[in-house]
Design a protein around this motif. Structure first.
Motif: not given
Ligand code: ASP
Ligand code: MG
Length: 448
Positions: A36, A197-200, A121, A42
């Motif tokens: 991430s 968001r959170g897609g990693s 990223e 982000t």
């Molecule tokens: N950097 C992105 C986010 O903060 C993806 C991730 O961290 O999963 O949403």
């Protein structure tokens, strides 16, 4: 081969990057390491984007300089040699000059916003991989934008990803660590886009599925998925083993540790997912696998509770539903037409109650429903409480135990029997904390 994903807090400090290097090189196995952005980046990039959208260029420029200063101080502690640091400075200079160039694009559209937010990223992976290089580790940086592709609905194109990834990996089977970006992808127009968001986590699972990895490990700063929300309930504990079905319900219904789509590709290709804690690598964490692989612990009756807020309930009645067929279809066609997912459902002979979390099309939906149904006023600010476990239809007393734990709390809707692994309840959000605590006391024995 394994896929290991490290989240923002696991790469958020130079010393954390140092410990990741130790973790991933502790044995000789080949790993794809998905990263991430550094924690906070982000959000910082999205805030720069907000300034640019509002034409507050000075404010954006200030935020950019502030973020750059953070990276400059980060790389001073990350690298151990002047050659390493010079490489790090080049990376930071390049990416920030690109970020500044985006400032000049007028108007600043969602396309530019996605390019901007991808920088998080792109920075973290280049910095980390050049640190591995500095330390003499055999590694490679694989650009995610060359193999991660989503379709027009934002869904990943599994076949393309698999083909492309295998092709790109083929010449590099001598490399031990392959670093790539989580989150980012290209859309059908070839533009930079992302997996939300959170897609990693999702990236890691897509890669793990594509290469049929032995295992996908998601490294965060908590020791696995807990049986209840640790922010609200004391005495929660990590769950050792979950099935894919259970984990999917929990991730969707609010267990923040995992992006809800993560389970899909892993389950499709039967690749186990292990949640691990960077701060305590020896802790067992949570293993998510299919029922046979998930071991004896998967027979436990109550496994976990999660909650999802921001739910709206709609109450739909019609006497015409009495003894009629095709009625539910007409109702659901309206939700389908407006691309609004329905989460929970309860029916009686003459009425249907449903819940949705996306209310952007609510007016259109209720207008169309009113043509053939009576609608009650929707209930806003509702919470779905989802209880996950092994609720075989042959067991007696499961619902009784749940409802008795909640005996003092008004319940708006109940859904049970959709699968053998889930019982969901709807209640006003003001009762959420009380309900989660009552369920913890009523369903789980304290673990020491
Ligand atoms: N950097 C992105 C986010 O903060 C993806 C991730 O961290 O999963 O949403
Ligand atoms: Mg995350």
């Amino acid at each position: 081969m394994q896929v290991w994903k490290f989240g923002g807090t696991s790469v958020g400090k130079p010393e954390r990057m140092h410990s990741i290097r130790t973790l991933i090189t502790a044995d000789d196995s080949t790993k794809i390491v998905v990263l991430s952005a550094l924690s906070g980046t982000t959000n910082a990039l999205l805030s720069i984007s907000e300034s640019l959208k509002g034409n507050h260029d000075d404010e954006a420029a200030e935020k950019i300089e502030h973020l750059k200063a953070h990276y400059n101080s980060f790389i001073r502690d990350l690298y151990k040699t002047t050659t390493g640091l010079t490489k790090g400075q080049q990376i930071v200079e390049n990416e920030f000059s690109y970020i500044r160039s985006l400032m000049r694009v007028k108007p600043f559209t969602p396309k530019q916003e996605k390019e901007l937010v991808a920088e998080g990223e792109l920075l973290s992976t280049q910095m980390f991989q050049s640190y591995l290089e500095e330390q003499g580790e055999s590694s490679l940086l694989l650009p995610a934008l060359e193999f991660m592709r989503i379709d027009a609905d934002g869904e990943p194109e599994l076949d393309y990803i698999e083909r492309k990834l295998r092709e790109m990996l083929r010449p590099h089977n001598d490399k031990q660590i392959i670093v790539t970006q989580g989150f980012i992808a290209r859309n059908p127009r070839g533009e930079v886009d992302n997996l939300k968001r959170g897609g990693s986590d999702y990236t890691a699972s897509l890669i793990g599925g594509a290469i049929r990895a032995e295992e996908i490990q998601i490294w965060t700063d908590i020791d696995g998925m807990h049986n209840n929300d640790p922010r609200i309930v004391k005495n929660t504990f990590p769950i050792r083993e979950l099935t894919f079905e259970e984990a999917a319900e929990l991730a969707y219904f609010g267990a923040k540790i995992l992006h809800p789509s993560t389970i899909t590709p892993a389950r499709k290709y039967g690749v186990p997912v292990r949640l691990k804690n960077t701060m305590d690598p020896a802790a067992p964490g949570t293993l998510i696998a299919d029922r046979t692989a998930a071991g004896a612990a998967s027979d436990q009756v109550f496994k976990a509770v999660a909650a999802k807020d921001g739910i709206t309930a709609l109450y739909i009645h019609s006497l015409r539903m009495l003894n009629a067929y095709g009625f539910l279809r007409r109702i659901f066609e309206i939700f389908e037409k407006h691309k609004t997912p329905v989460d929970m459902l309860a029916t009686s002979e003459v009425s249907v109650s449903v819940t949705i979390d996306d209310t952007s099309k609510l007016k259109d939906i209720t207008d169309e429903l009113s043509a053939f149904c009576d609608l009650e006023e929707p209930d806003y600010d509702q919470t779905i409480i989802c209880i996950v476990g092994n609720f075989s239809a042959d067991y007696a007393g499961i619902a009784a135990q749940v409802l008795s734990a909640l005996r003092n709390i008004p319940i708006r809707m109940i859904s049970y029997g959709g699968t053998e692994h889930n019982l969901s309840l709807l209640l006003h959000s003001r009762y959420k904390a009380e309900a989660l605590n009552a369920l913890n006391d009523g369903l789980f024995r304290p673990q020491n």
